[in-house]
Design a protein around this motif. Structure first.
Motif, PDB file in Angstrom:
ATOM      1  N   ARG A 128       0.856  -1.187   0.000  1.00 12.10           N
ATOM      2  CA  ARG A 128       0.000   0.000   0.000  1.00 12.10           C
ATOM      3  C   ARG A 128       0.890   1.234   0.000  1.00 12.10           C
ATOM      4  O   ARG A 128       1.874   1.289   0.727  1.00 12.10           O
ATOM      5  CB  ARG A 128      -0.939   0.019   1.198  1.00 12.10           C
ATOM      6  N   TYR A 167       0.788   4.491  10.244  1.00 12.44           N
ATOM      7  CA  TYR A 167       1.097   4.855   8.847  1.00 12.44           C
ATOM      8  C   TYR A 167       2.028   6.071   8.804  1.00 12.44           C
ATOM      9  O   TYR A 167       2.968   6.117   8.013  1.00 12.44           O
ATOM     10  CB  TYR A 167      -0.177   5.196   8.062  1.00 12.44           C
ATOM     11  N   ASN A 221      -3.261   6.792   2.542  1.00 13.39           N
ATOM     12  CA  ASN A 221      -2.975   5.549   1.822  1.00 13.39           C
ATOM     13  C   ASN A 221      -3.866   5.499   0.592  1.00 13.39           C
ATOM     14  O   ASN A 221      -5.017   5.955   0.624  1.00 13.39           O
ATOM     15  CB  ASN A 221      -3.227   4.333   2.713  1.00 13.39           C
ATOM     16  N   TYR A 223      -5.553   3.259  -0.969  1.00 18.46           N
ATOM     17  CA  TYR A 223      -6.785   2.471  -1.129  1.00 18.46           C
ATOM     18  C   TYR A 223      -8.012   3.155  -0.535  1.00 18.46           C
ATOM     19  O   TYR A 223      -9.130   2.841  -0.915  1.00 18.46           O
ATOM     20  CB  TYR A 223      -6.602   1.054  -0.543  1.00 18.46           C
ATOM     21  N   TYR A 224      -7.814   4.111   0.380  1.00 19.13           N
ATOM     22  CA  TYR A 224      -8.978   4.845   0.918  1.00 19.13           C
ATOM     23  C   TYR A 224      -9.650   5.652  -0.189  1.00 19.13           C
ATOM     24  O   TYR A 224     -10.867   5.821  -0.213  1.00 19.13           O
ATOM     25  CB  TYR A 224      -8.570   5.761   2.076  1.00 19.13           C
TER      26      TYR A 224
HETATM   27 FE    FE Z   1      -5.757   1.202   6.421  1.00 13.65          FE
END
Ligand code: FE
Length: 343
Positions: A128, A167, A221, A223-224
């Motif tokens: 990711r 993160y 990130n 993918y959000y």
């Molecule tokens: Fe996440």
């Protein structure tokens, strides 16, 4: 609470009962402690069972909770495999001494070195990226690097979540690795200067800030953002086309990437079955499955992207900074966050 989270509590109870009654050494089974909450993993494990005759018992929980459990169970732990999201969490497992190194020619051949622990304690199963998003109508020329985000010209524009999140700890740890502690402190202080608001919410909330107009730039990130296309995310999906993205540092070291990871536990009563399962995780079928679940990028080069992830396209990841550095620099990163007031 999403249906999968609701199931999660039940899954722990049901599977914990299975583990408690399972014979620790069983040639036909392998026990997985996983902080991944995807019921669809069962489909993948069924394919493994069909191929090998080895049954997979999956026990879900939070990463820290599972590490504590592995630690408490010690040599008597029934667990063979541990799976967690984010290298920083694997570092905690490493510190707790609940993992064991294992050599595998299959894994070495398929997973690139920068996505593996240097002493073979764990490896990445999907990637990711933590990247820059921007409001297209307010930003003509978005910053092209992480370093540029700290430039005073972006004063009062950036939305990013709290430093307590792993993160951001891993992102700063990578900057410490590349530029050293002092420069990393200056960078973090620059980001704090440029924040549009005090850190709040998760990555999705930073993207929502672009839609609401509170922020011009957001760190999240990848993918959000894709979830905003896939599912109806309030405050995001309706205006998702107003958001642009930048793969940072494409002319240099590449974009910061973190990993979903898998490892063999220290106790591993079914070590040989664990090895088979871990190697299975690098097959094309498994790689497509892991990446597809969360719109991530496969860890094995050459495995195709799922349709949704393909929307963001390919990018140059930072392959020079071994992901193991994120954990090595985690404590320093936390100190810097405290010093510069990134709450
Ligand atoms: Fe996440």
């Amino acid at each position: 609470m999403s249906p999968s989270n609701m199931l999660h509590g039940l899954a722990i109870t049901a599977l914990a009962a299975v583990a408690a009654t399972a014979t620790p050494v069983n040639a036909q089974s392998v026990n997985v402690y996983s902080s991944r909450h995807y019921d669809s993993d069962d489909v993948l494990y069924d394919a493994f069972t069909e191929k090998t005759g080895i049954t997979v018992n999956r026990i879900e929980g939070g990463a820290d909770e599972l590490i504590a459990r592995l630690d408490a169970e010690g040599d008597n732990s029934p667990a063979d495999v541990f799976m967690a999201v984010d290298v920083g969490r694997m570092a905690r497992a490493e510190e707790a001494g609940v993992l064991q190194p294992f050599d595998s020619e299959v894994i070495e051949a398929r997973i690139p070195p920068h996505l593996r622990h240097p002493d073979d304690l764990w490896f990445g199963i999907s990637q990711r990226a933590r990247i820059v998003f921007y409001a297209k109508d307010r930003v003509d020329t978005p910053p092209r690097t992480y370093e540029e985000l700290a430039d005073p010209k972006w004063d009062d524009t950036i939305c990013v979540r709290s430093s307590s999140n792993i993160y951001n700890q891993s992102l700063l740890a990578s900057i410490i690795e590349v530029h050293g502690e002092e420069a990393a402190r200056d960078w973090a202080a620059g980001i704090v200067e440029n924040m549009a608001r005090a850190p709040q919410g998760g990555d999705t909330d930073q993207l929502r800030g672009l839609v609401s107009g509170e922020c011009d730039l957001a760190i999240s990130n990848h993918y959000y953002f894709l979830r905003g296309f896939d599912t109806d995310v309030s405050g995001l999906s309706e205006d998702i086309d107003s958001i642009g993205w930048v793969w940072p540092n494409q002319g240099g070291r590449g974009a910061h990437v973190n990993l979903a990871t898998a490892a063999m536990t220290a106790a591993a009563p079914n070590a040989e079955n664990a090895r088979k399962l871990l190697e299975f995780m690098t097959t094309e079928t498994a790689q497509r499955h892991f990446a597809g679940q969360n719109n991530e990028y496969p860890a094995v080069p050459g495995v195709g992207l799922d349709e949704d992830t393909a929307r963001l396209g390919l990018f140059i990841p930072d392959t020079r900074t071994n992901t193991a550095a994120f954990s090595r620099n985690a404590a320093k990163a936390q100190t810097i966050f405290n010093e510069v007031g990134w709450n």
